[in-house]
Design a protein around this motif. Sequence first.
Motif, PDB file in Angstrom:
ATOM      1  N   THR A 113      -1.350  12.642  -5.002  1.00 46.13           N
ATOM      2  CA  THR A 113      -1.753  11.282  -5.317  1.00 46.13           C
ATOM      3  C   THR A 113      -3.071  11.347  -6.070  1.00 46.13           C
ATOM      4  OG1 THR A 113      -2.989  11.104  -3.289  1.00 46.13           O
ATOM      5  CG2 THR A 113      -0.692  10.404  -3.226  1.00 46.13           C
ATOM      6  N   GLY A 166       7.725   5.432  -0.282  1.00 44.92           N
ATOM      7  CA  GLY A 166       6.763   6.459  -0.661  1.00 44.92           C
ATOM      8  C   GLY A 166       7.165   7.841  -0.192  1.00 44.92           C
ATOM      9  N   GLU A 193       3.457   9.229  -8.710  1.00 44.49           N
ATOM     10  CA  GLU A 193       3.838   8.575  -7.457  1.00 44.49           C
ATOM     11  C   GLU A 193       5.148   9.097  -6.917  1.00 44.49           C
ATOM     12  OE1 GLU A 193       3.600   4.298  -7.485  1.00 44.49           O
ATOM     13  OE2 GLU A 193       2.040   4.470  -9.001  1.00 44.49           O
TER      14      GLU A 193
END
Lengths: 240, 515
Positions: free
Chosen positions: B52, A5, B46
Motif C-alpha cells: 500500500t 481489500g 490496491e
Amino acid sequence: MKASGSSGWKGPVKFRMPTAENLVPIRLDIQFEGQRYKDAFTWNPSDPDNEIVLFARRTVKDLKLPPAFFTQISQSIQSQLADFRAYEGQDMYTGEKIIPIKLDLRVNQTLIKDQFLWDLNNFESDPEEFARTLCKDLGVEDPEVGPAVAFAIREQLYEIAVQSVSSARESRLSKKSRRGSDYGSASKASGLSMDLVKLFSFKSSVVRKRKDLDIYEPMVDLLTNEEVDALEAREERHAR
Amino acid sequence: MEVTTDRSSSKDAELELYTIPAQSSWFVWDDIHEIERREFTEFFSESSITRTPKVYKEYRDFIINKYREDTSRRLTFTSIRKYLIGDVNLLRKVFLFLEKWGLINFLQKNDDLVVEESEAKIEQGTTPAGIRVTSTPNSTRPVIAPPLVEERAEPALTFPPLTSYSNVFKKPALFCAHCGQPCPSHSAAFYEHNNKSNVNLCEKCFKNGDYGGNNSADDFKLSLSSATAAWTEEETLLLLESVLKHGDDWELVAQSVSTKSRLDCISKLIELPFGEFLMGSASGRLRSDEHLSSPSNLVEEMKTDGQEHKETETREENEEDEPPAKRKRAAMMSDGDTSLMKQVAAMACKVGPSITTAAAKAAIAALCDEASCPKDIFETTGDYKNSAADRSVGDRDTSDIEEQEEEKEGLEDLPVGLRMRVSVATALGAAAAHAKILADQEEREMELLVASVIDQQLKKMKSKLKFLEQLEVIMDAEEKVMEGAKDTILQERISVLQSAFSGGITKRWDHTYMK
C-alpha cells in the motif's frame, strides 16, 4: 462474498519457479566405489536434453571420476528434471504469500545464517541477485558462497511451489463452497506464511520490533581449518 | 539537559542540509511523487494488502532516515533489510531506486567503480580516473549527480574506466633516464627507448653517449616532441579539410597535415569543440541533424549583409522563445526537401550561437558539392582561406567576422560570393518563414488549450447546477411531506380535544389535573 481489500487473488498460474528466471535446483549426491560426488547447481529446464549428457561427460572428465559416474549423473539429473516437468502442467496457487526463508549453510570455510521474508507471488524475484548483494554487502570473499546461497533459496522456493500446487488442487476440489475465502485457506494451508492481515494493517508499522531484529540479521562466520574438519566429521556421522 | 539539547539542535541545524542531486529535488517527505508512483505500480494498484502507499512511504522514509543517521558510511541493503518487514526483493527495489536517485548513498563512492579503477592502468601522478566532480560533502548547494553506471540486465558488460582530462589532453611529464632532468616538451627532441617505454633520454645525454644502464645507441629512437607543440592555423585548416575528405583514415590525414603525426591529428581533432561532429560528418555526411546544424551555423556566419545580420538576430530570438516547438517539428522537416540549403535553413532553427567553426569548412565543402565547383576555388584564394581559418579557429564574435568579411570581400571571386549571398538570403528567408509558421502554430495551440479549459469549467458548473436542482426537488418533496405531517398532527389534536371535551375535562389543560 469476497473480503474487501483482499490481496490479489489471481487465477491459478501454470507451475513454474516463482523467480525471474525459471531455473530448477538440482542436487547430486552419488556414491560409488568409495568415491562420493556431491554437487548442487541450477539448471534451465528449457535446455535440450543432450545438454545433460554433455554436462555429465564434462564433469566426469574434469573431476577424473570413474566412468560409471557418467550414467549415474545423467540419470539423476534427468529424473529431477522429469519431476519438475511433471508439475509444470498443473496449476499453481498464486495468492499473496510471504514466507520466511532461512539460510543455514556452510560453504568451504564460510558459515552463513540468515532469515528473511520472501514473497512467493513476486515473479520478478531473483535469488542470484539477492545472493550477490548479500555477499557484496557482507564482504564475503569466497566466490562459491553466492551461488550456494542462491541455490538454497531456490530449493526452498521450489519446495513451497510444489506445496502450493497440491494446495491449489485441494482448494479447487472444494472451490464451490469457499470462493471468497480462498486467500485465507490457502495461506493457512502452507502453515508457513505470515499473517499478512495483521502485519500490514493500518495500525501496525512495517518496521520490525527490536526483539525480532536478531533473528532477521544475517550472520557470517569464517571458520578455521580445524573447525571445518570437525564440522565435516560431524556431518558425516549424521548422514550415516 | 539544556546543554545537550542545544548542542543537538545546533548539530541538527548543521546537518539538516543534506545534499541530494539536483534532479531529485522533486522529493518531499510528506507526499509520494508521481515518479515514485510510476516506478512502484505494485504499491499503488490496491491489489494487495502488503503493498500500500502507506507501506511504501514507511519503507522509503525509514531507509532515508537510516542513511542520514550517519551520512559518512555507505548504507548497504543487507544492513537495513533486517529492520523492515516485507518481501526482500521489493525492499531491494525500493533501496535501489533511492540509491539511483541519490536520495541515499549519494556521497559514497561506488565500490564497483573503485574496484575497476584499481585494475585499470592509470598514469602516474595524474588524477584517478572516474573521480567525481562534486562539491565538498555537506555543502548547502545541491550538487549534480555524477553519471551512474547501472545496468543490471547485462552483468557481463563492464564499462571501461572513465578517462580523465589529463589522459587525453596532457602528455606525461617525461624525465631523462640518465640526467634526471625533465625532457622539455616544447623545444628539443628526446629519445625514446624502443623496448622500455618509460626510459627516455634528453638530447644532450644521447649525444654525450650516456645511455644509462645497459642501453646502447641502437635502443633509442628519436621522437620529435616539438612537432606536437603548437597547431598553427594553417595546420588546423589542413586538418579539417583532410578530415572531411578522408574521414576516418588517419594515415591519409596525417600525410595531408604533413608536420603532425597521426596521433597528434586525432588528439587535436578531439580538442576542437566540434571535432567529433566532423569525424562523424565525414563518414556519414548529412545523415544526422547535428551535422546539418553546423552548415547552418556557417550560414549565420557567412552573412555579408548588415540586413541579414539583423534577420539572424530576430531568428535567434525566435529560437529562444520556442525551442521545444522547434524540436518537435524538426523531425518533420528533416525528410522534406533534398536541397541542402533548404534543409540547412530548416535546421538553422535548432542551432545555438555557440557552434561556430567547422561550420565554415563543412559548409564550404557542402556548397562545393552542390554547386559542383571544385574546392580549388577556395584554395587558390589564399586570403579567403585565411579568413576561413580565422573563423574556424573559434572566432565567435560575429561583428569581428563581419569586419573580416568586409575586408576580404573585395578580393574574393565574385561569382562565388554572389552565389553564396543569394543562397544565404534564401536560406535565411526560409528560416524566418519557418519560424513565423511555428509561432502561429504555437499560438493556435494555446488558444485551443484555453478553450478546452474553459469547456471543462463550464462542464463543472453545469454538473453543479444539476446537483443543486436535484436538491431543490428533494427539498420540495420534503416540504410537502412536512405539510402533510403538520396537517395530520393538527387533526389529531383536534380529535383529542374533542374527546377531552366530551369527556368533561376542564378547559384549562394542566398535567397536574390528570394525576
